[in-house]
Each structure stands twice: as C-alpha cells, then as structure tokens.
Design a protein around this motif. Sequence first.
Motif, PDB file in Angstrom:
ATOM      1  N   GLY A 270       0.805  -1.218   0.000  1.00 32.34           N
ATOM      2  CA  GLY A 270       0.000   0.000   0.000  1.00 32.34           C
ATOM      3  C   GLY A 270       0.833   1.261   0.000  1.00 32.34           C
ATOM      4  O   GLY A 270       0.299   2.365   0.059  1.00 32.34           O
ATOM      5  N   LYS A 271       2.144   1.118  -0.100  1.00 39.16           N
ATOM      6  CA  LYS A 271       3.024   2.282  -0.049  1.00 39.16           C
ATOM      7  C   LYS A 271       3.125   2.961  -1.408  1.00 39.16           C
ATOM      8  O   LYS A 271       3.146   2.296  -2.445  1.00 39.16           O
ATOM      9  CB  LYS A 271       4.412   1.875   0.439  1.00 39.16           C
ATOM     10  CG  LYS A 271       4.428   1.429   1.897  1.00 39.16           C
ATOM     11  CD  LYS A 271       5.841   1.099   2.367  1.00 39.16           C
ATOM     12  CE  LYS A 271       5.850   0.695   3.846  1.00 39.16           C
ATOM     13  NZ  LYS A 271       7.216   0.352   4.306  1.00 39.16           N
ATOM     14  N   SER A 272       3.245   4.275  -1.382  1.00 37.47           N
ATOM     15  CA  SER A 272       3.299   5.062  -2.609  1.00 37.47           C
ATOM     16  C   SER A 272       4.540   4.735  -3.425  1.00 37.47           C
ATOM     17  O   SER A 272       5.620   4.493  -2.873  1.00 37.47           O
ATOM     18  CB  SER A 272       3.290   6.551  -2.265  1.00 37.47           C
ATOM     19  OG  SER A 272       3.511   7.344  -3.410  1.00 37.47           O
ATOM     20  N   ASN A 273       4.366   4.752  -4.737  1.00 40.97           N
ATOM     21  CA  ASN A 273       5.502   4.544  -5.642  1.00 40.97           C
ATOM     22  C   ASN A 273       6.194   5.848  -5.999  1.00 40.97           C
ATOM     23  O   ASN A 273       7.244   5.833  -6.637  1.00 40.97           O
ATOM     24  CB  ASN A 273       5.030   3.872  -6.945  1.00 40.97           C
ATOM     25  CG  ASN A 273       4.590   2.439  -6.724  1.00 40.97           C
ATOM     26  OD1 ASN A 273       5.064   1.766  -5.814  1.00 40.97           O
ATOM     27  ND2 ASN A 273       3.659   1.972  -7.547  1.00 40.97           N
ATOM     28  N   LYS A 274       5.597   6.954  -5.589  1.00 38.43           N
ATOM     29  CA  LYS A 274       6.163   8.247  -5.953  1.00 38.43           C
ATOM     30  C   LYS A 274       7.438   8.509  -5.163  1.00 38.43           C
ATOM     31  O   LYS A 274       7.473   8.376  -3.949  1.00 38.43           O
ATOM     32  CB  LYS A 274       5.148   9.369  -5.679  1.00 38.43           C
ATOM     33  CG  LYS A 274       5.610  10.741  -6.136  1.00 38.43           C
ATOM     34  CD  LYS A 274       4.539  11.798  -5.883  1.00 38.43           C
ATOM     35  CE  LYS A 274       4.988  13.165  -6.346  1.00 38.43           C
ATOM     36  NZ  LYS A 274       3.952  14.206  -6.101  1.00 38.43           N
ATOM     37  N   LYS A 275       8.463   8.873  -5.878  1.00 33.29           N
ATOM     38  CA  LYS A 275       9.731   9.199  -5.239  1.00 33.29           C
ATOM     39  C   LYS A 275       9.815  10.704  -5.028  1.00 33.29           C
ATOM     40  O   LYS A 275       9.688  11.479  -5.956  1.00 33.29           O
ATOM     41  CB  LYS A 275      10.900   8.711  -6.105  1.00 33.29           C
ATOM     42  CG  LYS A 275      10.961   7.188  -6.248  1.00 33.29           C
ATOM     43  CD  LYS A 275      12.139   6.759  -7.107  1.00 33.29           C
ATOM     44  CE  LYS A 275      12.192   5.235  -7.244  1.00 33.29           C
ATOM     45  NZ  LYS A 275      13.329   4.806  -8.102  1.00 33.29           N
ATOM     46  N   SER A 276      10.040  11.074  -3.784  1.00 26.21           N
ATOM     47  CA  SER A 276      10.104  12.492  -3.449  1.00 26.21           C
ATOM     48  C   SER A 276      11.399  13.102  -3.963  1.00 26.21           C
ATOM     49  O   SER A 276      12.470  12.506  -3.863  1.00 26.21           O
ATOM     50  CB  SER A 276      10.007  12.683  -1.938  1.00 26.21           C
ATOM     51  OG  SER A 276      10.197  14.039  -1.599  1.00 26.21           O
ATOM     52  N   ASN A 277      11.276  14.299  -4.528  1.00 20.58           N
ATOM     53  CA  ASN A 277      12.477  15.034  -4.963  1.00 20.58           C
ATOM     54  C   ASN A 277      12.965  15.985  -3.874  1.00 20.58           C
ATOM     55  O   ASN A 277      13.875  16.782  -4.103  1.00 20.58           O
ATOM     56  CB  ASN A 277      12.200  15.807  -6.257  1.00 20.58           C
ATOM     57  CG  ASN A 277      11.044  16.797  -6.108  1.00 20.58           C
ATOM     58  OD1 ASN A 277      10.540  17.037  -5.015  1.00 20.58           O
ATOM     59  ND2 ASN A 277      10.619  17.371  -7.224  1.00 20.58           N
TER      60      ASN A 277
END
Length: 627
Positions: free
Chosen positions: A306-313
Amino acid sequence: MSLLEQINTSKNIKELSRKELKLLAFEIRERIIDVVSKNGGHLASSLGAVELTLAIHYVFDLPKDTLIWDVGHQSYAHKLITGRNDAFDTLRQYKGISGFSKIKESPYDGFTVGHSSTSISAGLGICHAKYLNKDTSDVISVIGDGSLTAGLAYEGLNQTGDLKRNLIVILNDNDMSISANVGALSSLLSRTFSAKYLQSMRNQFGAFLKSLPKIGNDIYKIAKRSEESFKTFMTPGILFEAFNFDYFGPINGHNLDHLIDILINIKNPKDPILLHVTTVKGKGYAPAEKNPIYFHGVGSFTIDTGKSNKKSNGIPTYTQVFGSQMTKLAKTNEKIVAVTAAMPEGTGLTEFSRQYPDRFLDVGIAEQHAVTFSAGLASKGLRPVIAIYSTFLQRAFDQILHDVCIDAYPVVFAIDRGGIVGEDGPTHHGLFDFSYLRCMPNMTIMAPMDENELARMLVTAIQHDGPIALRYPRGTGPGVEVEENPEPLKIGKAKVINQGDDLLIIAIGNSVIEAVKAKKRLEEKGINATIINARFIKPLDKDLIIEYAIKIKKIITVEEHVLDGGFGSSVLEMLADEGVTGFLLKRIGIKNRFVEHGPQNVLRKDYEIDDTAIVSAALKLYGKTID
C-alpha cells in the motif's frame, strides 16, 4: 475467462446468480486495485460501493432507468460492468476514460458529475422531466454521507418531498453517526416495511382514515406520528421522514442478498424513498480499510504494502509550504483562524489543526457556508484564512461578493489547485478564478511564482485590511528556499525579473517560470526579452507595465487560466484605459473550452501555455516560425 470479462451491460448482470454476483464483486475489487495502483485514483470510495453497484444493476433496468452517482469517484465498479472494462487501464490517463461519471462517455452515466451534492437536485430534475413526458422509469441518486453536509443536498430533498416525485435516493453512509443503529433488527424492519403489499396497505389504510367524517384527519395524524415514533426508535430516519421521504435502513451495504431484496421492494415507488446503506471505505483491501483518507484519492502504489511509488524530490509542494507557514504565523498571531470545507489534508492544514484545534474549523462540504461563516469571524476582528480548491470556491461566488466584499471584510482566500490540476479533469481544473474574482469590488488577487513568494503573499494577505486571494498551483514549485521571516509585499507592486529590449513578457503565477525558460530559448534566436512577474492580478502595477509597454512595443501576457476575463484581459483593459497605443499584444492562456484530464505538463503543452507556446508567439510577432 473471468466473470468480469463476460460483462458488458446490465443485462449480463441480471443473468448471473446471486452466488456469481459475489464472485464478480471479488473480481471487480481486484481489477480496481490493480488499475488504481498504477494510475492513481479514488480507491477507497469505489471499493466500498461494489456490492451496491451490482445490486442496483441487478434490480433496475439501466440505462432506461437513470442512475446518478454523486461526485462520481465511487463509480469505478459501475464503469467496469457497463462496457468499459477493456478501457479501464486508461482510467484518468491522457485521452483515456474519466475518473468520474461522464454522460458523453456512456449512456449508463446518467449525469456528468465531479463536484459533490448535486445528485438529488439533478435526479429530481430528471424525475420531473420523466413525469412530464409520461415516462414511468426510475431515477436513482446515490449520495455519500459527506455530500449530505452541503446545503444543495437539502434543497434537493426539500423540493423532492414537496413535489412528491418518485425519486429513489440511496445514502451510501461510511462514516456518519446516524449509522449507530445498524443491526439485524433495523435491517429486518426496513426489508419488511418496504414490501410492496405493506406499502400499498399503508397507503390504503391512510386513505381510509382520512375518509372518516370529522375525525378522520386527526386519527390519520395520530397514526402517522405513531408509525414515525416507532421507526425513529428503531432506525435513524426521522430527518428524512421530515422531508416526506419514506425511509428504509440502515442496511449493510456489503450484503448483496439484503440489498437486492430491498431494492426489489422499493423499485417503481409512488413517493420519494431514501434507502440508507452502510459501507466500509476501502472494503476488500486492508491498507485502504485501515487508512481510507489516504486512499480516498491516491497516486500509484505497491499493492502488497500500500506504499506510494512516488519518489520524493525533496521539494515541498505549494500546499505543504502554505500549511507550514500558516502554522508558523498562527504562533505569534492569535487572530488567525483556518477554515476548510472538508479538506484539511488536501489543503495542508493537518498540523495546524493539531496545534490550534480551537482555531481550526472544518465546515464540511459547505463552501457557501465557509465563506459567510468567515465573514462573520472577520466582522469581530479575527483573520480567517479559507483554504479551498479553486474549482470548489466557484460554488460560493455570491457569498464572496455579497457577504465579504460589500463590507470589505479581511477574509483571506488561500486558493489551492489554481490552474491545471491533472488527472481529475474538467470538473477540477482551477481555470476560472481570476475572472470570477477580478470583477468584485474591494477584492485583491495575487499569485506567486515560487514557494518563497507564496510565503510572502500569505504574510501580505493576513496583514491586508480587506478581502484578498492568493492563488497557487497543485504540486511542487521550482524548489526555492523559503525565508525564515518572509516580508510582506507592497500591494499591487510587480517585479522585473530580466531585462531585454526586443520583447516584453508579463506573466503571473507559475507561468513566470515558463516565461524564464522561454527567454533562454529566445535568446538563441536573437530575441532579448524583459520579463515582468506581475504578482498581482488586481490591482495591476500600472506604472511599471506602462513604462515598459511604451518602450517595448511587442508584448506577450502569460497565464494558466482561461483568456476570457483573465490576467491578459486585465492588462489589455488597463493599457486601453490609460491611452497607451502602438503596441502588439499576444495573450497566452486557455481558450474558451474545458480542459480534459491528463498529466499537468502534457496538458500545458497540449493547450499551448508552456514555454514552447511563448516562444512560438514571440516568433510570430517577429514574423518567424518555430524550428
């Protein structure tokens, strides 16, 4: 072949056994989770409405009967069983299917939706049209408990009860306290009371009592009150009975057998009916059940965790910058009050609400109330900041104009999601706020080019003695560091970013960043531009713009907003009013159309408001073409 792959119409649903429907519900959930994990979307609400969707399609004759989903973000199962399974992988993708109900997309979508609380009013309109056309088919409006916080829903309920049209309203309740009485007895009573023969018997008996000479009406009223008292004791339906609806429920919204039985009973009603079903947001996917707020509207994620795949910049969003600055400013200014319309997380006010619970007000989905409520706060010396999405603020036009602007109350409108929003499409793009705010007397409007300017504008807004709006986009900015103690801006003062003698580019908001990129490309072609960051849409910096418009005759205005009545229009009007002549001006913005859904960068390019569009416009002013 799976069951789902064999379903294209409601007729296919009716051919299944109830046991097969339960298997289909499982397959639908798997399909929704799979696609949303890749594309993002409204997961929790759609997972919670699967059995309800199947029961409606099983019982009613869609699309002859009309089904309206309020907001529409719970309609994924509905899309899957109405011929859109093959296209479902394109959900919310550029040129793919919409994340909401859309009448142009399918005859099964009874009404185009996207904003909350419209389903009852629209349903009543359709219901009355069918009545006038001698059409006896049903109209079903499905509304969530959150949407019932909006006044529009009660306006619809009120007129429906007054007209006594045979509208069926299904309340999909997944959070409200009125569901406290859910249980076997309540369910049994509702399924029993809704039986056709009992409804008919009750109506006949009521008519008989009324016919008794002299005492008939009195006895009928006593009997009616006794029935209502009994139902109120056993069920929470007194509110809806007061609107002249026959109330049934609560019913477990995941029990297909009970749902189907009661829907069969209430089909083709003679009077308005409200069926109250209770559901679990995120049903069937543990992470969404555990955290339905996060999975209400989610980006891509890993199904197993359930964790986001978006990688924070590492760059904070404009929303996060706003929320952080609000919390910081409130520490030293006790007059600051934060107001939101059911969007504390979406507007970045979660931390503010934790630290200052008495100064944080979530009014629910009630934008008009939020504005007038804030006017009341401001009238007694407080500094209310309404954090609200641009597209939703549209709903409170009259309250802004009448209740805030006439007496010039110092209400701050923190307008999030200004401009192109992305995958939620035409109902959610914030492309009209300059136009509908600019016409209002006493209103000041500004838009930041970066994060630090947003912080400075918030300080400016809170200190300003009158109505003021700061409008910022969805997502991250250029990554500018925010000053420790941001200084306020001088109202109506623009800033020259770059100097050049060949072209004048006047931009507002995040379009300034596009202008800076365009300047570099134009320099390669021998065109040197002056860029003005306007900062303010109203009032404009007349002196600065006129000074440069007299010197540089080729002018481009840039905005992420519709052209009609927008920033470019305000510049043109001002130059004309001040008697400036001899210039050529090209406005860059959204033409008079609705913008479809898709990634923000793709839409900016497609609708010609990015740096390439600026370069192209500049070259045309010089009689050249872009390479």
